[in-house]
Each structure stands twice: as structure tokens, then as C-alpha cells.
Design a protein around this motif. Structure first.
Motif, PDB file in Angstrom:
ATOM      1  N   ARG A  44     -98.785 -29.643 -25.156  1.00 23.70           N
ATOM      2  CA  ARG A  44     -99.566 -28.907 -24.158  1.00 23.70           C
ATOM      3  C   ARG A  44     -98.784 -27.727 -23.577  1.00 23.70           C
ATOM      4  O   ARG A  44     -99.314 -26.627 -23.465  1.00 23.70           O
ATOM      5  N   VAL A  45     -97.542 -27.983 -23.173  1.00 19.94           N
ATOM      6  CA  VAL A  45     -96.770 -26.892 -22.562  1.00 19.94           C
ATOM      7  C   VAL A  45     -96.355 -25.859 -23.617  1.00 19.94           C
ATOM      8  O   VAL A  45     -96.088 -24.711 -23.279  1.00 19.94           O
ATOM      9  N   ARG A  52    -109.569 -27.905 -21.056  1.00 17.74           N
ATOM     10  CA  ARG A  52    -109.645 -28.989 -20.066  1.00 17.74           C
ATOM     11  C   ARG A  52    -110.422 -30.120 -20.752  1.00 17.74           C
ATOM     12  O   ARG A  52    -111.417 -29.873 -21.433  1.00 17.74           O
ATOM     13  N   TYR A  54    -112.558 -32.293 -19.883  1.00 20.10           N
ATOM     14  CA  TYR A  54    -114.001 -32.440 -19.631  1.00 20.10           C
ATOM     15  C   TYR A  54    -114.841 -31.405 -20.375  1.00 20.10           C
ATOM     16  O   TYR A  54    -116.052 -31.550 -20.468  1.00 20.10           O
ATOM     17  N   PHE A 188    -104.023 -44.535 -17.623  1.00 18.87           N
ATOM     18  CA  PHE A 188    -103.348 -43.237 -17.721  1.00 18.87           C
ATOM     19  C   PHE A 188    -103.996 -42.334 -18.765  1.00 18.87           C
ATOM     20  O   PHE A 188    -104.076 -41.121 -18.588  1.00 18.87           O
ATOM     21  N   PRO A 191    -107.424 -40.136 -17.341  1.00 18.33           N
ATOM     22  CA  PRO A 191    -107.271 -38.825 -16.696  1.00 18.33           C
ATOM     23  C   PRO A 191    -106.546 -37.802 -17.573  1.00 18.33           C
ATOM     24  O   PRO A 191    -106.930 -36.635 -17.610  1.00 18.33           O
ATOM     25  N   VAL A 192    -105.514 -38.256 -18.286  1.00 17.99           N
ATOM     26  CA  VAL A 192    -104.706 -37.310 -19.078  1.00 17.99           C
ATOM     27  C   VAL A 192    -105.565 -36.620 -20.142  1.00 17.99           C
ATOM     28  O   VAL A 192    -105.477 -35.404 -20.321  1.00 17.99           O
ATOM     29  N   LEU A 195    -109.775 -35.674 -18.097  1.00 15.67           N
ATOM     30  CA  LEU A 195    -110.004 -35.002 -16.795  1.00 15.67           C
ATOM     31  C   LEU A 195    -109.093 -33.814 -16.531  1.00 15.67           C
ATOM     32  O   LEU A 195    -109.373 -33.024 -15.640  1.00 15.67           O
ATOM     33  N   LEU A 196    -107.980 -33.699 -17.250  1.00 16.44           N
ATOM     34  CA  LEU A 196    -107.031 -32.635 -16.908  1.00 16.44           C
ATOM     35  C   LEU A 196    -107.177 -31.398 -17.788  1.00 16.44           C
ATOM     36  O   LEU A 196    -107.363 -31.495 -18.950  1.00 16.44           O
TER      37      LEU A 196
ATOM     38  N   SER B  36    -112.183 -34.712 -10.378  1.00 17.43           N
ATOM     39  CA  SER B  36    -112.239 -33.864 -11.580  1.00 17.43           C
ATOM     40  C   SER B  36    -113.403 -32.870 -11.503  1.00 17.43           C
ATOM     41  O   SER B  36    -113.356 -31.803 -12.110  1.00 17.43           O
ATOM     42  N   TYR B  37    -114.465 -33.236 -10.761  1.00 18.66           N
ATOM     43  CA  TYR B  37    -115.616 -32.331 -10.634  1.00 18.66           C
ATOM     44  C   TYR B  37    -115.336 -31.166  -9.680  1.00 18.66           C
ATOM     45  O   TYR B  37    -116.116 -30.231  -9.602  1.00 18.66           O
ATOM     46  N   HIS B  39    -112.911 -29.257 -10.136  1.00 19.90           N
ATOM     47  CA  HIS B  39    -112.323 -28.257 -11.037  1.00 19.90           C
ATOM     48  C   HIS B  39    -111.143 -27.542 -10.390  1.00 19.90           C
ATOM     49  O   HIS B  39    -111.127 -26.309 -10.275  1.00 19.90           O
ATOM     50  N   LEU B  40    -110.174 -28.344  -9.977  1.00 14.14           N
ATOM     51  CA  LEU B  40    -108.965 -27.806  -9.337  1.00 14.14           C
ATOM     52  C   LEU B  40    -108.104 -27.080 -10.365  1.00 14.14           C
ATOM     53  O   LEU B  40    -108.316 -27.201 -11.575  1.00 14.14           O
ATOM     54  N   GLU B  41    -107.117 -26.331  -9.855  1.00 15.76           N
ATOM     55  CA  GLU B  41    -106.133 -25.715 -10.745  1.00 15.76           C
ATOM     56  C   GLU B  41    -105.422 -26.826 -11.525  1.00 15.76           C
ATOM     57  O   GLU B  41    -105.277 -27.949 -11.017  1.00 15.76           O
ATOM     58  N   VAL B  42    -104.930 -26.465 -12.727  1.00 18.23           N
ATOM     59  CA  VAL B  42    -104.352 -27.494 -13.611  1.00 18.23           C
ATOM     60  C   VAL B  42    -103.225 -28.274 -12.928  1.00 18.23           C
ATOM     61  O   VAL B  42    -103.215 -29.512 -12.956  1.00 18.23           O
ATOM     62  N   ALA B  45    -104.590 -30.599 -10.294  1.00 19.53           N
ATOM     63  CA  ALA B  45    -105.331 -31.708 -10.912  1.00 19.53           C
ATOM     64  C   ALA B  45    -104.375 -32.734 -11.515  1.00 19.53           C
ATOM     65  O   ALA B  45    -104.588 -33.944 -11.394  1.00 19.53           O
ATOM     66  N   ILE B  46    -103.298 -32.235 -12.160  1.00 18.25           N
ATOM     67  CA  ILE B  46    -102.327 -33.147 -12.794  1.00 18.25           C
ATOM     68  C   ILE B  46    -101.658 -34.027 -11.739  1.00 18.25           C
ATOM     69  O   ILE B  46    -101.580 -35.251 -11.889  1.00 18.25           O
ATOM     70  N   ALA B  49    -104.350 -36.505 -10.199  1.00 15.11           N
ATOM     71  CA  ALA B  49    -104.827 -37.508 -11.167  1.00 15.11           C
ATOM     72  C   ALA B  49    -103.723 -38.508 -11.509  1.00 15.11           C
ATOM     73  O   ALA B  49    -103.972 -39.718 -11.582  1.00 15.11           O
ATOM     74  N   LEU B  50    -102.490 -38.012 -11.696  1.00 14.89           N
ATOM     75  CA  LEU B  50    -101.400 -38.934 -12.044  1.00 14.89           C
ATOM     76  C   LEU B  50    -101.004 -39.806 -10.855  1.00 14.89           C
ATOM     77  O   LEU B  50    -100.610 -40.962 -11.041  1.00 14.89           O
ATOM     78  N   ILE B 100     -92.313 -23.275 -19.274  1.00 14.94           N
ATOM     79  CA  ILE B 100     -93.145 -23.878 -18.219  1.00 14.94           C
ATOM     80  C   ILE B 100     -93.067 -23.020 -16.967  1.00 14.94           C
ATOM     81  O   ILE B 100     -94.084 -22.749 -16.324  1.00 14.94           O
ATOM     82  N   LYS B 103     -95.204 -20.025 -17.393  1.00 12.60           N
ATOM     83  CA  LYS B 103     -96.640 -20.331 -17.462  1.00 12.60           C
ATOM     84  C   LYS B 103     -97.243 -20.615 -16.087  1.00 12.60           C
ATOM     85  O   LYS B 103     -98.366 -20.220 -15.798  1.00 12.60           O
TER      86      LYS B 103
END
Lengths: 196, 104
Positions: A44-45, A52, A54, A188, A191-192, A195-196, B36-37, B39-42, B45-46, B49-50, B100, B103
Motif C-alpha cells: 500500500r505505501v 478505498r 468500500y 482486523f 476494516p483493513v 473500510l480503509l 467508514s461512511y 469518508h475520513l482522510e486515510v 480512518a486508519i 479503525a485500528l 511515507i 505521501k
């Protein structure tokens, strides 16, 4: 030769052997899935663009499957508790429910895979789908393994309850630890990937 | 160790805890999807969610896998696993740290 410490606790470890065995196995499983999660991060990076989850995958189906798998973890632990309460009927009911929920998970997964493959979106389509199929495929194989073991314990393996009840309770506990780990991985993965 | 002669009342109490954990896991799952709905910045969201997944995973490990009351040997084995897992996650990532930073 009789297998030692299947019922009684081994004095130096404080555990019956099967329990130490399953925890060591689960530790190796953490590293197996960890390697793939690590690969996911690197892919990914290292990519210039990444969809995304979804946008590519069905969140409602994965949400449904998450509910199904968490429910199966509860029925699994209830099966173990029922056995400890000497209620074999309820044990069979809960373990049967666990197996049915696991099958439901796989059926939903089949429809998800079929939808992508019919659209020509196999693992070859993109790096995202390649890691999606790899991670969910490996997880699916673990679900299948759990179904096989649990089905044996629900069916012919349950005869042990009459001859060696404590050993059977220990077996269900071990099968449960494996099953909860499979649930934990999905907690895990959901979401990974979606959702992300 | 659990055994077939364990106190029935204690086991019934455990069952109540399992059902409460089940409820909490359901609530957290709904929260994860609801977020998730938005639609936050990546990166936002990461993190969220984690964090939620870690809470859910901890509940499963502590109560369903009964790590809350386990022998020390299991803790030692898992502590070693965590060390290697963290190593596995971050050492390869460090090789691309420059990209990273650019980015995000």
C-alpha cells in the motif's frame, strides 16, 4: 503408549499439554498472518494509488459476515460453558450453531468471490485484489479447518464425553481457542480490507 | 484450568460476561462501519479503525480466549510473539519511511 497430560495439569507448565500446544500454534499463526499484513502495508505505501476498500468491495456483505463470525465465537464459548455445566444437549446445540454460522460465512464469501470473478476481477486484476484474495483466502481456509474439527467434535468425537469427560472438555476448549483466533483475525481483516 | 467439577454458579457468571462482551462487540462493529461512511482522510480512518479493532480484538482475547485468567507460561509465549510481530510490522515499513513521509 498413552499421551501424557491430556487431562491433568503438567506440574512444570501449569497447563495440560494440548493447551500449551494450541497457544504455540496460535503464536505461529500470528506470524503467518502478520507476514501478510506486513506485505499489505508495504504494497500500500509503495503504490502510487490505492483504492478505498468500500469502493471495490461490498461493505454490507462483510458487515453481515462480521456479525456472523462474532456470533459464532459466542456460540463456541457457550458450547464450552454448557459442557462444563454437564448439559450435553445444549453443548451440541451451540456447537452445531457454530458450525452453521461458519458455513454461512463461507457461503457469503463464495458470493463475494463469484461477483468479482464474473466481472473479471480476479487476483490478477490489481495489487489490491491480489492481497485481498490472498488474505481472505487464507482466512477462509482457516474457517474450513475449524468447520472440519468442530464437525468431528460435534459428531463422532463427542463419544469421548461418556468415557473421558474432562479430556473432552479440554478438547472443546482448545478448538474454541483456535476458533476465537480465526474470529480475531477477521476483526482486523474487515476494516483493513473493506473500510480503509 | 477449567474442569467439569467447576462451580456451576461461577460458570453461569462467566456466561453472563460472554453475553455482555458479545453486545460490546456488536456495538463496536456498528461503530466501525458507521465511521467508514464519514469518508475520513486515510490516516484518520486508519487510526480510528485500528483502534476500534484493537479494542474488539482485546475483548475476544481477554474473555473468549480467557487470557484474563491464564497461566504465566502462556503470557510469556504471547509476549515473545508480540515482540516478533511488532518487529515484523515495523522493520519492513522502515525501509520505505522516506516515501511515507512524502505521501502524507
Amino acid at each position: 503408549m498413552e499421551i501424557p497430560y491430556t487431562v491433568e495439569v503438567r506440574p512444570d507448565t501449569g497447563l495440560f499439554n494440548g493447551k500449551l500446544g494450541i497457544w504455540l500454534f496460535l503464536a505461529s499463526e500470528v506470524m503467518l498472518f502478520g507476514a501478510l499484513f506486513s506485505s499489505y502495508i508495504l504494497l500500500r505505501v509503495g503504490s502510487t494509488e490505492w483504492p478505498r476498500g468500500y469502493e471495490e468491495l461490498s461493505v454490507p456483505l462483510a458487515f453481515f459476515n462480521t456479525i456472523v463470525l462474532i456470533s459464532s465465537s459466542v456460540t463456541m464459548v457457550m458450547a464450552w460453558a454448557s459442557l462444563r455445566l454437564h448439559d450435553f444437549g445444549k453443548f451440541r446445540l451451540y456447537l452445531g450453531a457454530t458450525i452453521l454460522l461458519a458455513l454461512t460465512f463461507l457461503v457469503v464469501k463464495y458470493f463475494e468471490y463469484a461477483h468479482h470473478l464474473e466481472a473479471g476481477e480476479g487476483p490478477w486484476h490489481s495489487t489490491f485484489l491480489a492481497i485481498y484474495f490472498t488474505l481472505t483466502g487464507l482466512h477462509g481456509i482457516h474457517i474450513l479447518g475449524g468447520i472440519i474439527v468442530n464437525s468431528y467434535l460435534w459428531g463422532p468425537g463427542a463419544a469421548m464425553w461418556k468415557t473421558e469427560p474432562q479430556r473432552f472438555v479440554n478438547r472443546i476448549e482448545i478448538a474454541g481457542l483456535y476458533w476465537h483466533f480465526v474470529d480475531l483475525v477477521w476483526i482486523f481483516l474487515f476494516p483493513v480490507l473493506y473500510l480503509l | 484450568m477449567s474442569d467439569v467439577h467447576a462451580n456451576a454458579d461461577d460458570i453461569r457468571k462467566e456466561v453472563k460476561t460472554y453475553l455482555m462482551v458479545f453486545g460490546a462487540l456488536m456495538v463496536f462493529t456498528v461503530i466501525t462501519v458507521a465511521i467508514s461512511y464519514l469518508h475520513l482522510e486515510v490516516h484518520e480512518a486508519i487510526i480510528i479503525a485500528l483502534a476500534v479493532a484493537t479494542v474488539k480484538g482485546s475483548l475476544v482475547a481477554l474473555y473468549f480466549m480467557h487470557l484474563k485468567h491464564e497461566r504465566h507460561l502462556v503470557y510469556y509465549a504471547l509476549a515473545l510473539t508480540v515482540v516478533f510481530f511488532v518487529f515484523l510490522m515495523f522493520i519492513p515499513l522502515a525501509t520505505t519511511l522516506d516515501r511515507i513521509v512524502q505521501k502524507y
